[in-house]
Scaffold this motif. Structure first.
Motif, PDB file in Angstrom:
ATOM      1  N   THR A 295       0.786   2.463  -3.443  1.00  0.00           N
ATOM      2  CA  THR A 295      -0.173   1.521  -2.866  1.00  0.00           C
ATOM      3  C   THR A 295      -0.679   0.530  -3.899  1.00  0.00           C
ATOM      4  O   THR A 295      -1.230  -0.510  -3.542  1.00  0.00           O
ATOM      5  CB  THR A 295      -1.372   2.284  -2.268  1.00  0.00           C
ATOM      6  OG1 THR A 295      -1.963   3.100  -3.287  1.00  0.00           O
ATOM      7  CG2 THR A 295      -0.931   3.171  -1.121  1.00  0.00           C
ATOM      8  N   GLU A 296      -0.493   0.862  -5.206  1.00  0.00           N
ATOM      9  CA  GLU A 296      -0.991  -0.012  -6.272  1.00  0.00           C
ATOM     10  C   GLU A 296       0.030  -1.065  -6.709  1.00  0.00           C
ATOM     11  O   GLU A 296      -0.325  -2.212  -6.946  1.00  0.00           O
ATOM     12  CB  GLU A 296      -1.402   0.813  -7.488  1.00  0.00           C
ATOM     13  CG  GLU A 296      -2.584   1.729  -7.254  1.00  0.00           C
ATOM     14  CD  GLU A 296      -2.195   3.037  -6.574  1.00  0.00           C
ATOM     15  OE1 GLU A 296      -3.066   3.646  -5.930  1.00  0.00           O
ATOM     16  OE2 GLU A 296      -1.009   3.425  -6.682  1.00  0.00           O
ATOM     17  N   LEU A 297       1.299  -0.658  -6.830  1.00  0.00           N
ATOM     18  CA  LEU A 297       2.324  -1.599  -7.294  1.00  0.00           C
ATOM     19  C   LEU A 297       3.715  -1.131  -6.896  1.00  0.00           C
ATOM     20  O   LEU A 297       3.936   0.053  -6.635  1.00  0.00           O
ATOM     21  CB  LEU A 297       2.259  -1.790  -8.811  1.00  0.00           C
ATOM     22  CG  LEU A 297       2.846  -0.704  -9.728  1.00  0.00           C
ATOM     23  CD1 LEU A 297       2.996  -1.253 -11.138  1.00  0.00           C
ATOM     24  CD2 LEU A 297       2.015   0.547  -9.765  1.00  0.00           C
ATOM     25  N   ASP A 298       4.645  -2.086  -6.856  1.00  0.00           N
ATOM     26  CA  ASP A 298       6.068  -1.808  -6.652  1.00  0.00           C
ATOM     27  C   ASP A 298       6.818  -2.272  -7.895  1.00  0.00           C
ATOM     28  O   ASP A 298       6.496  -3.325  -8.464  1.00  0.00           O
ATOM     29  CB  ASP A 298       6.621  -2.564  -5.438  1.00  0.00           C
ATOM     30  CG  ASP A 298       6.067  -2.031  -4.121  1.00  0.00           C
ATOM     31  OD1 ASP A 298       5.550  -0.898  -4.127  1.00  0.00           O
ATOM     32  OD2 ASP A 298       6.153  -2.748  -3.116  1.00  0.00           O
ATOM     33  N   ILE A 299       7.836  -1.492  -8.306  1.00  0.00           N
ATOM     34  CA  ILE A 299       8.677  -1.866  -9.443  1.00  0.00           C
ATOM     35  C   ILE A 299      10.138  -1.693  -9.023  1.00  0.00           C
ATOM     36  O   ILE A 299      10.527  -0.609  -8.583  1.00  0.00           O
ATOM     37  CB  ILE A 299       8.386  -1.003 -10.684  1.00  0.00           C
ATOM     38  CG1 ILE A 299       6.892  -1.026 -11.024  1.00  0.00           C
ATOM     39  CG2 ILE A 299       9.196  -1.503 -11.887  1.00  0.00           C
ATOM     40  CD1 ILE A 299       6.507  -0.101 -12.167  1.00  0.00           C
TER      41      ILE A 299
ATOM     42  N   ALA B 142       7.734  -6.002 -11.581  1.00  0.00           N
ATOM     43  CA  ALA B 142       6.577  -5.248 -11.092  1.00  0.00           C
ATOM     44  C   ALA B 142       5.672  -6.189 -10.312  1.00  0.00           C
ATOM     45  O   ALA B 142       5.262  -7.235 -10.827  1.00  0.00           O
ATOM     46  CB  ALA B 142       5.817  -4.622 -12.253  1.00  0.00           C
ATOM     47  N   ARG B 143       5.369  -5.817  -9.076  1.00  0.00           N
ATOM     48  CA  ARG B 143       4.477  -6.614  -8.226  1.00  0.00           C
ATOM     49  C   ARG B 143       3.200  -5.805  -7.990  1.00  0.00           C
ATOM     50  O   ARG B 143       3.245  -4.713  -7.431  1.00  0.00           O
ATOM     51  CB  ARG B 143       5.168  -6.954  -6.906  1.00  0.00           C
ATOM     52  CG  ARG B 143       6.381  -7.865  -7.079  1.00  0.00           C
ATOM     53  CD  ARG B 143       7.080  -8.160  -5.751  1.00  0.00           C
ATOM     54  NE  ARG B 143       8.128  -9.165  -5.927  1.00  0.00           N
ATOM     55  CZ  ARG B 143       9.393  -8.874  -6.215  1.00  0.00           C
ATOM     56  NH1 ARG B 143       9.763  -7.599  -6.369  1.00  0.00           N
ATOM     57  NH2 ARG B 143      10.286  -9.834  -6.363  1.00  0.00           N
ATOM     58  N   ILE B 144       2.077  -6.373  -8.413  1.00  0.00           N
ATOM     59  CA  ILE B 144       0.797  -5.671  -8.346  1.00  0.00           C
ATOM     60  C   ILE B 144       0.180  -5.913  -6.971  1.00  0.00           C
ATOM     61  O   ILE B 144      -0.192  -7.041  -6.642  1.00  0.00           O
ATOM     62  CB  ILE B 144      -0.162  -6.150  -9.456  1.00  0.00           C
ATOM     63  CG1 ILE B 144       0.575  -6.257 -10.798  1.00  0.00           C
ATOM     64  CG2 ILE B 144      -1.369  -5.241  -9.528  1.00  0.00           C
ATOM     65  CD1 ILE B 144       1.258  -4.999 -11.238  1.00  0.00           C
ATOM     66  N   LYS B 145       0.050  -4.849  -6.192  1.00  0.00           N
ATOM     67  CA  LYS B 145      -0.457  -4.988  -4.825  1.00  0.00           C
ATOM     68  C   LYS B 145      -1.964  -4.746  -4.723  1.00  0.00           C
ATOM     69  O   LYS B 145      -2.603  -5.243  -3.804  1.00  0.00           O
ATOM     70  CB  LYS B 145       0.293  -4.013  -3.909  1.00  0.00           C
ATOM     71  CG  LYS B 145       1.786  -4.295  -3.823  1.00  0.00           C
ATOM     72  CD  LYS B 145       2.457  -3.441  -2.767  1.00  0.00           C
ATOM     73  CE  LYS B 145       2.449  -1.975  -3.118  1.00  0.00           C
ATOM     74  NZ  LYS B 145       3.209  -1.148  -2.138  1.00  0.00           N
ATOM     75  N   ASP B 146      -2.512  -3.971  -5.650  1.00  0.00           N
ATOM     76  CA  ASP B 146      -3.948  -3.676  -5.610  1.00  0.00           C
ATOM     77  C   ASP B 146      -4.561  -3.976  -6.976  1.00  0.00           C
ATOM     78  O   ASP B 146      -4.514  -3.145  -7.878  1.00  0.00           O
ATOM     79  CB  ASP B 146      -4.172  -2.207  -5.236  1.00  0.00           C
ATOM     80  CG  ASP B 146      -5.652  -1.856  -5.142  1.00  0.00           C
ATOM     81  OD1 ASP B 146      -6.494  -2.772  -5.252  1.00  0.00           O
ATOM     82  OD2 ASP B 146      -5.969  -0.657  -4.955  1.00  0.00           O
ATOM     83  N   PRO B 147      -5.168  -5.150  -7.141  1.00  0.00           N
ATOM     84  CA  PRO B 147      -5.746  -5.508  -8.450  1.00  0.00           C
ATOM     85  C   PRO B 147      -7.009  -4.732  -8.789  1.00  0.00           C
ATOM     86  O   PRO B 147      -7.501  -4.819  -9.915  1.00  0.00           O
ATOM     87  CB  PRO B 147      -6.051  -7.003  -8.298  1.00  0.00           C
ATOM     88  CG  PRO B 147      -6.236  -7.202  -6.836  1.00  0.00           C
ATOM     89  CD  PRO B 147      -5.301  -6.246  -6.166  1.00  0.00           C
ATOM     90  N   TYR B 148      -7.530  -3.945  -7.838  1.00  0.00           N
ATOM     91  CA  TYR B 148      -8.746  -3.178  -8.091  1.00  0.00           C
ATOM     92  C   TYR B 148      -8.452  -1.704  -8.383  1.00  0.00           C
ATOM     93  O   TYR B 148      -9.369  -0.907  -8.521  1.00  0.00           O
ATOM     94  CB  TYR B 148      -9.684  -3.270  -6.881  1.00  0.00           C
ATOM     95  CG  TYR B 148     -10.237  -4.655  -6.660  1.00  0.00           C
ATOM     96  CD1 TYR B 148     -11.392  -5.081  -7.311  1.00  0.00           C
ATOM     97  CD2 TYR B 148      -9.589  -5.553  -5.816  1.00  0.00           C
ATOM     98  CE1 TYR B 148     -11.899  -6.352  -7.116  1.00  0.00           C
ATOM     99  CE2 TYR B 148     -10.083  -6.832  -5.613  1.00  0.00           C
ATOM    100  CZ  TYR B 148     -11.236  -7.225  -6.267  1.00  0.00           C
ATOM    101  OH  TYR B 148     -11.723  -8.493  -6.084  1.00  0.00           O
ATOM    102  N   ALA B 149      -7.188  -1.345  -8.495  1.00  0.00           N
ATOM    103  CA  ALA B 149      -6.820   0.058  -8.718  1.00  0.00           C
ATOM    104  C   ALA B 149      -7.199   0.502 -10.127  1.00  0.00           C
ATOM    105  O   ALA B 149      -7.382  -0.313 -11.039  1.00  0.00           O
ATOM    106  CB  ALA B 149      -5.318   0.236  -8.502  1.00  0.00           C
TER     107      ALA B 149
END
Length: 295
Positions: free
Chosen positions: A84-88, A97-104
């Motif tokens: 839920t935080e990132l995909d690599i 790496a794509r950051i999906k949750d910048p508040y994680a």
């Protein structure tokens, strides 16, 4: 009852030279009818073999438990990672790496990179509005020296924090050094900025307001008109007014409206920090002669 007790006594001379006399037949019948005692019970060969194999397998498993699973097998490195935080994933010879949750939590990012064999320390910290989505810090070490790392947004140039806009990090496949990256994100209410921008820059709370050389009273009045609170930091200019130092114990109770402001920083949402001196100075100690443009 034991049938041997009812047998007639058989004399040796009755058996001599006779394999099938009455006495011999009686003795044979008694012996074959008698149940074998447990001590004499034969152990099947096949079962004995099975028990020996089981004991050997138990010894191997016990040895593996003592050695530990980490030394018995080597875990394979993943070629992709999703959470839920990132995909690599691997794309065109690069790790993307794509950051999906910048508040994680930052540890979640570290776990994701480690899963694909990368050592990357990613931090996304609260910053003032003009620095949201900006790269705050980046570096590489170890065997990574000389290799390239890309940071940006996807789609390129999009505004981070908006739906569909994600932060992106790219590293070459085979990267085996260390990397660290720090991005800026929008702050939550009351959260202090870890990287403060100029309070009068575009998008900031005092956008377009002239700051340098004005009195505290003038700047505070402008801040109040915008619903912004002002706090103060007293600065001590260096020789020739090239730079300055600060004493954290010199705080707002000592600052008067007739003091002078040389810069304003965004401290947290709704609050700006004014850098002040009691005397008017011949040159701005923060920027010297190269003060950035207003707004």
């Amino acid at each position: 009852m034991n049938e041997l007790k009812h047998l007639a006594r058989v004399h040796d001379e009755d058996l001599a030279g006779r394999a099938s006399g009455a006495g011999a037949r009686a003795l044979l019948a008694a012996i074959t009818a008698e149940e074998p005692t447990p001590e004499r019970a034969p152990v099947p060969r096949r079962r004995t073999r099975r028990l020996l194999l089981s004991a050997a397998a138990t010894a191997v498993l016990a040895a593996a438990a003592l050695i530990g699973p980490g030394l018995v097998t080597t875990p394979a490195v993943a070629t992709s990672y999703a959470s839920t935080e990132l995909d690599i994933v691997q794309e065109g010879g690069e790790w993307v790496a794509r950051i999906k949750d910048p508040y994680a939590d930052h540890e979640k990012y570290t776990e994701g990179f480690e899963a694909v064999g990368l050592t990357v320390q990613l931090q996304i910290v609260p910053v003032s509005p003009s620095q949201v989505g900006e790269l705050i810090q980046m570096g590489m070490g170890g065997s990574a020296i000389g290799q390239r790392m890309y940071t940006g947004t996807e789609p390129e140039g999009c505004e981070t924090g908006r739906p569909g806009c994600v932060l992106v990090i790219k590293l070459p496949v085979g990267f085996n050094g260390q990397a660290w990256v720090k991005f800026g994100r929008q702050a939550r209410p009351g959260e202090a900025y870890q990287n403060a921008g100029r309070a009068n820059a575009k998008g900031e709370m005092l956008e377009g307001v002239k700051i340098s050389g004005r009195t505290v009273g003038e700047v505070v009045a402008e801040a109040r008109r915008r619903g912004v609170e002002a706090i103060f930091q007293v600065i001590m200019p260096n020789e020739n007014y090239d730079g300055f130092s600060v004493n954290p114990r010199e705080t707002s109770p000592q600052v008067g409206n007739d003091w002078f402001v040389w810069d304003a920083e965004s401290a947290r949402p709704g609050v700006v920090r004014l850098l002040v001196t009691k005397e008017h100075l011949p040159k701005n100690p923060v920027y010297g002669d190269g003060e950035p443009p207003v707004g």
